[in-house]
Structures are given as C-alpha cells and as structure tokens.
Design a protein around this motif. Structure first.
Motif, PDB file in Angstrom:
ATOM      1  N   ALA A  80      -6.400  16.649 -92.501  1.00  0.00           N
ATOM      2  CA  ALA A  80      -7.568  15.398 -91.846  1.00  0.00           C
ATOM      3  C   ALA A  80      -7.748  15.989 -90.347  1.00  0.00           C
ATOM      4  O   ALA A  80      -8.337  15.326 -89.638  1.00  0.00           O
ATOM      5  N   GLY A  81      -7.729  17.199 -90.165  1.00  0.00           N
ATOM      6  CA  GLY A  81      -8.093  17.711 -88.668  1.00  0.00           C
ATOM      7  C   GLY A  81      -9.539  17.629 -88.344  1.00  0.00           C
ATOM      8  O   GLY A  81     -10.058  17.089 -87.404  1.00  0.00           O
ATOM      9  N   GLU A  82     -10.513  17.568 -89.143  1.00  0.00           N
ATOM     10  CA  GLU A  82     -11.829  17.504 -88.914  1.00  0.00           C
ATOM     11  C   GLU A  82     -12.153  16.057 -88.962  1.00  0.00           C
ATOM     12  O   GLU A  82     -13.222  15.850 -88.375  1.00  0.00           O
ATOM     13  N   ALA A  83     -11.415  15.009 -89.226  1.00  0.00           N
ATOM     14  CA  ALA A  83     -11.831  13.702 -89.207  1.00  0.00           C
ATOM     15  C   ALA A  83     -11.265  13.184 -87.751  1.00  0.00           C
ATOM     16  O   ALA A  83     -11.564  12.032 -87.430  1.00  0.00           O
ATOM     17  N   LEU A  84     -10.407  14.170 -86.781  1.00  0.00           N
ATOM     18  CA  LEU A  84     -10.182  13.682 -85.763  1.00  0.00           C
ATOM     19  C   LEU A  84     -11.135  13.730 -84.650  1.00  0.00           C
ATOM     20  O   LEU A  84     -12.004  14.576 -84.534  1.00  0.00           O
ATOM     21  N   VAL A  85     -11.329  12.273 -84.033  1.00  0.00           N
ATOM     22  CA  VAL A  85     -12.352  12.325 -82.945  1.00  0.00           C
ATOM     23  C   VAL A  85     -11.743  12.043 -81.684  1.00  0.00           C
ATOM     24  O   VAL A  85     -12.503  12.000 -80.519  1.00  0.00           O
ATOM     25  N   GLY A  86     -10.504  11.737 -81.532  1.00  0.00           N
ATOM     26  CA  GLY A  86      -9.840  11.581 -80.056  1.00  0.00           C
ATOM     27  C   GLY A  86      -8.379  11.347 -80.150  1.00  0.00           C
ATOM     28  O   GLY A  86      -7.622  11.368 -81.411  1.00  0.00           O
ATOM     29  N   LEU A 135      -0.601   9.640 -93.985  1.00  0.00           N
ATOM     30  CA  LEU A 135      -1.912  10.122 -93.446  1.00  0.00           C
ATOM     31  C   LEU A 135      -2.971  10.974 -94.354  1.00  0.00           C
ATOM     32  O   LEU A 135      -4.027  10.894 -94.438  1.00  0.00           O
ATOM     33  N   GLY A 136      -2.451  11.724 -95.168  1.00  0.00           N
ATOM     34  CA  GLY A 136      -3.238  12.477 -96.364  1.00  0.00           C
ATOM     35  C   GLY A 136      -3.939  11.582 -97.081  1.00  0.00           C
ATOM     36  O   GLY A 136      -5.069  11.509 -97.223  1.00  0.00           O
ATOM     37  N   ARG A 137      -3.389  10.533 -97.771  1.00  0.00           N
ATOM     38  CA  ARG A 137      -3.817   9.585 -98.666  1.00  0.00           C
ATOM     39  C   ARG A 137      -4.892   8.581 -97.624  1.00  0.00           C
ATOM     40  O   ARG A 137      -6.012   8.254 -98.155  1.00  0.00           O
ATOM     41  N   GLY A 171      -7.980  10.801 -97.292  1.00  0.00           N
ATOM     42  CA  GLY A 171      -8.693  11.355 -98.455  1.00  0.00           C
ATOM     43  C   GLY A 171      -8.258  12.688 -98.814  1.00  0.00           C
ATOM     44  O   GLY A 171      -9.085  13.607 -99.245  1.00  0.00           O
ATOM     45  N   HIS A 172      -7.001  13.454 -98.083  1.00  0.00           N
ATOM     46  CA  HIS A 172      -6.534  14.580 -98.474  1.00  0.00           C
ATOM     47  C   HIS A 172      -5.020  14.637 -99.027  1.00  0.00           C
ATOM     48  O   HIS A 172      -4.000  15.105 -98.626  1.00  0.00           O
ATOM     49  N   ALA A 173      -4.920  13.820-100.197  1.00  0.00           N
ATOM     50  CA  ALA A 173      -3.603  13.617-100.701  1.00  0.00           C
ATOM     51  C   ALA A 173      -2.792  14.784-101.358  1.00  0.00           C
ATOM     52  O   ALA A 173      -1.669  14.923-101.014  1.00  0.00           O
ATOM     53  N   GLU A 174      -3.834  15.625-102.066  1.00  0.00           N
ATOM     54  CA  GLU A 174      -3.004  16.702-102.438  1.00  0.00           C
ATOM     55  C   GLU A 174      -2.466  17.825-101.464  1.00  0.00           C
ATOM     56  O   GLU A 174      -1.440  18.164-101.432  1.00  0.00           O
TER      57      GLU A 174
END
Length: 288
Positions: A54-60, A138-140, A143-146
């Motif tokens: 989920a790195g690309e979803a981090l904004v802060g 955090l993956g769930r 949206g990165h569950a796998e």
C-alpha cells in the motif's frame, strides 16, 4: 455451469461488500472501498504499509519514517507523540493508521478524527505474530490482501524456522543493552525479550516486569552474561559497547562476545524483525 462459476467467487469479489477489519483495540473498522489516501502515525506502520503493498496510497506520515527510502519524501504530520490534527486533515485521508502507544492512538485523538468522519485503525503489537497480523489487516484495508498475506507468510515461516533451529540448543545468558547513559535494557515481554527466547537465549533481566528497565553496571556484573548485544541509535556499532572491556572478568568480555544488531531490525515491529532475529540468533549461537 453458471452456478459453478458463481460458487467459485470469494465473497469479497461482490461489489459493494465493503471491507471490515478488527483492530488491536477490538474495534471494527469499516470501509466502503479500499483506502486510497492513508496517513500513518508511526514509523513502523509506514514500513508495514509498504510491505503490504500500500505504499502508493500513503499521503502522509510522522517524522522518522525513514524506511523504505521512498517514505522519507512523504509529507510530515508531526511526531508519533505529537500529531498535528490540522496537518492530517489537510491531506484528506480516507484512513488513518495509528500506534496505540503514540498520540494518534489515544482516545482523545481518535475521537477527534471520528467527529470528522475519518476512520482510524489502531495497531498495538505485543507478540511476534502481531507483526504478521497487522500487515494482513493493512493489506485488506488498502486492497492489497494477497501481497500482504504473502508477506505475513514469509514472516511466520521465518520465525518458525528459527524457533525449530534453536529450540534444543544449550541456553545462553544474554544482556541486551539499549543505551549506556542511563544504562537501559529490555524486559521479558518486549519483542527483544521474545526474540532472545526464540534463539535459545536467557535474558538476564527476564525477572524484571517493566518493559524497558534501567539497570546498574553492578547488576550486570553480578548476573555475568555470556553475551552482550547492543542496539544504539542507528546502523553503526555504538562506541560504548566496548566500555564493557573495562571488566575483563565478565564472561561476555573474556570470550569476546560483544555484538551489535541495528535497532531498526530488532526494535521495530515490522517484517525486518525477521532479519534482526537471525542476527541475534547468530550472535547468541556464537557463544555456545
């Protein structure tokens, strides 16, 4: 045939189902869709989000969020003990992830986010397996569950491999030194204490109930550890580790068993804890 195909779909494949995860405080966190704008309020949570995919979803993130390298470019929203609510809100997050021991995980801060309609997932890892659990959660949520599940399996498999490798080896007494002034160690229930046991070691301060007790030089000399492992503040071996050579009668000094493991590998509850565990086990095993 159509019925067979429909039965093969996982429930999460149906649109509109949303996502529900129970955090470490026992609270159910519900999202209508995977989070796309996440603010992380502890450095280890930043790292775990990257591990979960989920790195690309981090904004802060908070200060000292330095791993992986990309995390250093994230906008800062204060420190983990002093979060700026205004800075977080300005980033328009659809999810905040916080550490129970930090400012972001406090009831007051959570309630302030709740009034703004911002869901907060709170992490409070206490056992080694909690690292894997948090990554999966955090993956769930993102949206990165796998990806997250695969990382969690690597961690669990690695820990179990070390457990089996060192379970029957002769115990070794260990002093883990966090700092020199004041002289400080970590107790039985902290992650390092758990890793010492995993490696077949015996924490000489396992009888102390507090997580990070301050101790005296005299008490270390009296307990006479076979191994001393230091952490320090960064990737470099601290000079003060060699101060123990002033006591040549100490077992660890006599046998040249003064070791260093970078603190970020052994004190942060992340996937890298597995690397720290391997180094710690090797240091303890060298004294056998």
């Amino acid at each position: 045939m159509l019925a067979v195909l429909l039965l093969g779909l996982a429930p999460a494949a149906w649109p509109g189902d949303g996502i529900a995860v129970t955090d470490f405080l026992g609270r159910e966190i519900e999202l209508d869709a995977p989070a796309e704008r996440i603010v992380a309020l502890a450095p280890h949570l930043v790292e775990n989000l990257y591990t979960a995919g989920a790195g690309e979803a981090l904004v802060g993130a908070v200060s000292h969020s330095d791993y992986p390298a990309a995390a250093r470019a994230l906008p800062e929203v204060g420190g983990y003990t002093s979060v700026s609510l205004e800075a977080v809100v300005a980033l328009d997050p659809d999810l905040v992830v916080a550490w129970a021991s930090g400012d972001g995980g406090s009831r007051a801060t959570r309630e302030r986010f709740a009034t703004l309609g911002i869901p907060v997932y709170v992490d409070r890892p206490r056992r080694l397996d909690d690292v894997a659990r948090a990554i999966v959660d955090l993956g769930r949520l993102s949206g990165h569950a796998e990806t997250a599940a695969a990382a969690a399996r690597r961690f669990r498999t690695g820990i179990e491999t070390l457990r089996r490798r060192y379970a029957d080896r002769a115990p070794v007494s260990v002093f883990y030194q966090v700092w020199d002034e004041p002289l400080q160690t970590l107790g039985r229930d902290q992650f390092v204490g758990q890793l010492i046991r995993l490696c077949g070691g015996r924490n000489i301060f396992a009888d102390v109930a507090t997580l990070a007790p301050k101790v005296s030089i005299e008490s270390v000399l009296a307990r006479d550890p076979e191994v001393i492992v230091a952490s320090g503040m960064g990737d470099e071996r601290p000079d003060w580790l060699d101060d123990w050579r002033a006591w040549p009668g100490l077992q660890a000094v006599a046998d040249d068993q003064l070791h260093f493991v970078p603190p970020d590998l052994i004190q942060r509850p992340t996937l890298r804890l597995l690397d720290g565990a391997r180094r710690l086990c090797e240091a303890i095993d060298a004294a056998r």
